[in-house]
Design an enzyme around this catalytic site. Structure first.
Site, short mmCIF file in Angstrom:
data_model
loop_
_atom_site.label_atom_id
_atom_site.label_comp_id
_atom_site.label_asym_id
_atom_site.label_seq_id
_atom_site.Cartn_x
_atom_site.Cartn_y
_atom_site.Cartn_z
N GLU A 64 0.80 -1.22 0.00
CA GLU A 64 0.00 0.00 0.00
C GLU A 64 0.84 1.28 0.00
OE1 GLU A 64 -2.79 -0.25 3.25
OE2 GLU A 64 -3.90 -1.90 2.32
N ARG A 104 2.47 2.33 4.49
CA ARG A 104 2.00 3.25 3.46
C ARG A 104 3.02 4.30 3.04
NH1 ARG A 104 -2.53 2.49 6.90
NH2 ARG A 104 -3.96 1.03 5.92
N THR A 118 1.07 1.22 10.64
CA THR A 118 0.79 0.93 9.23
C THR A 118 0.81 2.19 8.38
OG1 THR A 118 -1.60 1.09 9.65
CG2 THR A 118 -0.59 -1.11 9.77
N GLY A 168 -4.23 0.18 16.24
CA GLY A 168 -4.55 -0.59 17.44
C GLY A 168 -5.89 -0.24 18.06
N ASN A 195 -11.46 5.46 15.10
CA ASN A 195 -12.64 4.98 15.81
C ASN A 195 -12.35 4.74 17.29
OD1 ASN A 195 -11.30 2.49 14.24
ND2 ASN A 195 -12.02 1.77 16.22
N ASP A 211 -17.35 2.65 12.71
CA ASP A 211 -16.08 2.34 12.04
C ASP A 211 -15.84 3.28 10.87
OD1 ASP A 211 -13.70 0.98 12.03
OD2 ASP A 211 -14.39 -0.55 10.63
N LYS A 214 -14.41 8.59 5.49
CA LYS A 214 -15.31 7.50 5.13
C LYS A 214 -16.79 7.89 5.12
CE LYS A 214 -12.74 3.47 6.92
NZ LYS A 214 -12.86 2.37 7.89
N TRP A 252 -8.42 5.37 3.11
CA TRP A 252 -7.09 5.95 3.29
C TRP A 252 -6.39 6.28 1.98
CZ3 TRP A 252 -3.24 3.47 0.78
CH2 TRP A 252 -3.49 2.15 0.39
#
Length: 483
Positions: A15, A67, A111, A127, A208, A253, A280, A342
């Site tokens: 990614e 990323r 990430t 996490g 979230n 989420d 989102k 993302w």
């Protein structure tokens, strides 16, 4: 045509957006393996493997992905999946320093891509899906020494952290109820950080809650700051400056960690320094990046059943009568993947348009009666009742899904054009001063469109979808695109 390609040697998630400095392309792949290539020929110059323990993938969402990397003063800064930041020599790949960004006992990983803010490297963590408490950290890029830390959600009341966020944690804690700190709280920034060198501000969007559903983490309600917000802090000290919460009490989420895009827009005859944000929940936000004032917000994808509009007087989304979770499943849109997640978006000042890998997604949504919290395990607690209705709704979800490249006018807050795709899952976008938009499509191509009209100019099959963002650079007078 094809200039070169390099086999990444993995079938796991890829990614990253490549980074190019002085004719060298740096790419981070699955398991945080980072490789330097001659940017004109593809010759491998060096490779650094941080040797992340394979069992670490148990607590990462979603996959062993990374990323991007950062560069500073002859160093490449690598964010390792297991929470380490590692600086290597840009010419040789030799390790210079490394530091562990994790707090002991927390199920944390990295990430997202780090962001340079002067000589500081700023990073968040993943996490929030498994019971952690999110925070941002800044490190001296020359030495790896921690300079500041900002917690995104409050900890146990009466126990200060001794960090930059302490002065605002009481304000945040007043928006929570119960004993949330025993289940982490979440809020983690797992990608998407921006820096304004003129204002010397770092902006980070947050994720979230943990657990996902409010009734488990904050049973008497509350906005739960700073979940699903954009927070601005002083780049040098981490001192809080302002925040705007896009989703109070976020429990769908819809974590708001998509990339905050900085630009200048002329609004009502006045040029404003703004953040453009397409998270989102399907609203495109324009926010004053000096003050945090909400300037406009409109749906960038239609057919959302979660919220009707944003109340400009309060800045809060007005939710539909099916938005609040119960044990009975409903078909809610957007889905967990959102109207956009993302994958990088891009802004072209010449056309005045933002290019979004947009999608119309749905989710069959309900909540369980109880949550058996276990640190390091999922805190989703989705319901499982009424299987026949759930089956019908799942079919409707699949039948109505769409994906397209969307050109969005952030001033008029309306669509300029779109390129339809067979379904959702397209890669990030990149735009150039040569009137180009570049994207990897769900048709397993690398595609180039005109930025003003969306006309397909060139396309090449690449046997896969590249979900990250392309990069463009020049070597010896020739322009390249890499993904």
């Amino acid at each position: 045509g094809l200039a070169w390609f390099a086999d990444l040697g993995t079938m796991r998630g890829v990614e990253g957006t490549p980074l190019v400095v002085d004719g060298v392309l740096y790419n981070i792949s699955a398991w945080s393996v980072t490789t330097a290539y001659n940017a004109a020929t593809g010759e491998k110059l060096w490779q650094y493997d941080p040797k992340v323990a394979p069992e670490y993938s148990r607590i990462t969402c979603c996959g062993t992905v990374s990323r991007g990397v950062s560069a500073w003063n002859g160093k490449i800064i690598i964010p390792a999946l297991d929470g380490r930041l590692i600086a290597v020599d840009a010419k040789t790949g030799a390790e210079i320093w490394q530091t562990d960004t994790k707090i002991e006992g927390q199920p944390l990983s990295i990430t997202g891509a780090p962001r340079m803010a002067g000589n500081l490297v700023v990073i968040g963590n993943s996490g929030g899906d498994v019971g952690s408490r999110g925070y941002m950290s800044a490190y001296n890029a020359d030495t790896g020494e921690k300079v500041w830390r900002f917690f995104i959600v409050p900890g146990e009341p009466g126990k200060p952290d001794g960090e930059a966020s302490d002065p605002v944690m009481a304000m945040a804690a007043a928006t929570w109820t119960g004993e949330w700190w025993k289940m982490g709280g979440g809020g983690n920034n797992w990608d998407g950080i921006a820096y304004d060198p003129d204002l010397n501000l770092v902006y980070f969007p947050t994720g979230n809650g943990s657990p996902h559903h409010m009734k488990f983490r904050s049973p008497e309600g509350g906005d739960n700051l700073f979940l699903c917000s954009i927070v601005a802090v002083d780049a040098a000290t981490g001192e809080y400056k302002w925040h705007y919460q896009e989703i109070p009490s976020e429990q769908w989420d819809y974590d708001c960690t998509s990339q905050p895009l900085l630009g200048e827009l002329t609004l009502n005859g006045v040029e404003r320094k703004v953040i453009m944000h397409a998270p989102k929940q399907a609203y495109f936000y324009v926010i004053d990046r000096e003050t945090g004032e909400l300037l406009s917000a409109e749906h960038y994808v239609p057919n959302t059943t979660w919220s009707t509009h944003v109340d400009m007087a309060t800045g809060r989304p007005v939710l539909s009568n099916i938005a609040y979770p119960t044990s009975e499943p409903v078909l809610l849109s957007p889905g967990f993947g959102g109207g956009h997640s993302w994958n990088p978006i891009s802004f072209n000042p010449q056309t005045g348009l933002v290019y979004i890998p947009a999608q119309e997604t749905y989710q069959v949504y309900s909540v369980a009666d109880e949550l058996n919290f276990k640190l390091g395990a999922s805190t989703w607690a989705g319901g499982r009742g009424n299987p026949e209705l759930r089956k019908t709704l799942n079919q409707q979800m699949q039948d109505n899904e769409k994906g397209y490249l969307l050109a969005w006018d952030p001033v008029q807050q309306k669509e300029a054009w779109r390129v339809p795709h067979p379904h959702s899952g397209n890669g990030g976008t990149m735009t150039t001063a040569g009137n180009l938009v570049v994207q990897s499509s769900i048709r397993k191509t690398l595609s180039i469109y005109s930025a003003d009209k969306g006309e397909l100019l060139w396309e090449m099959p690449i046997d896969s979808v590249a979900p990250g963002g392309p990069v463009t650079y020049e070597v010896d007078g020739k322009q390249y695109i890499a993904i």
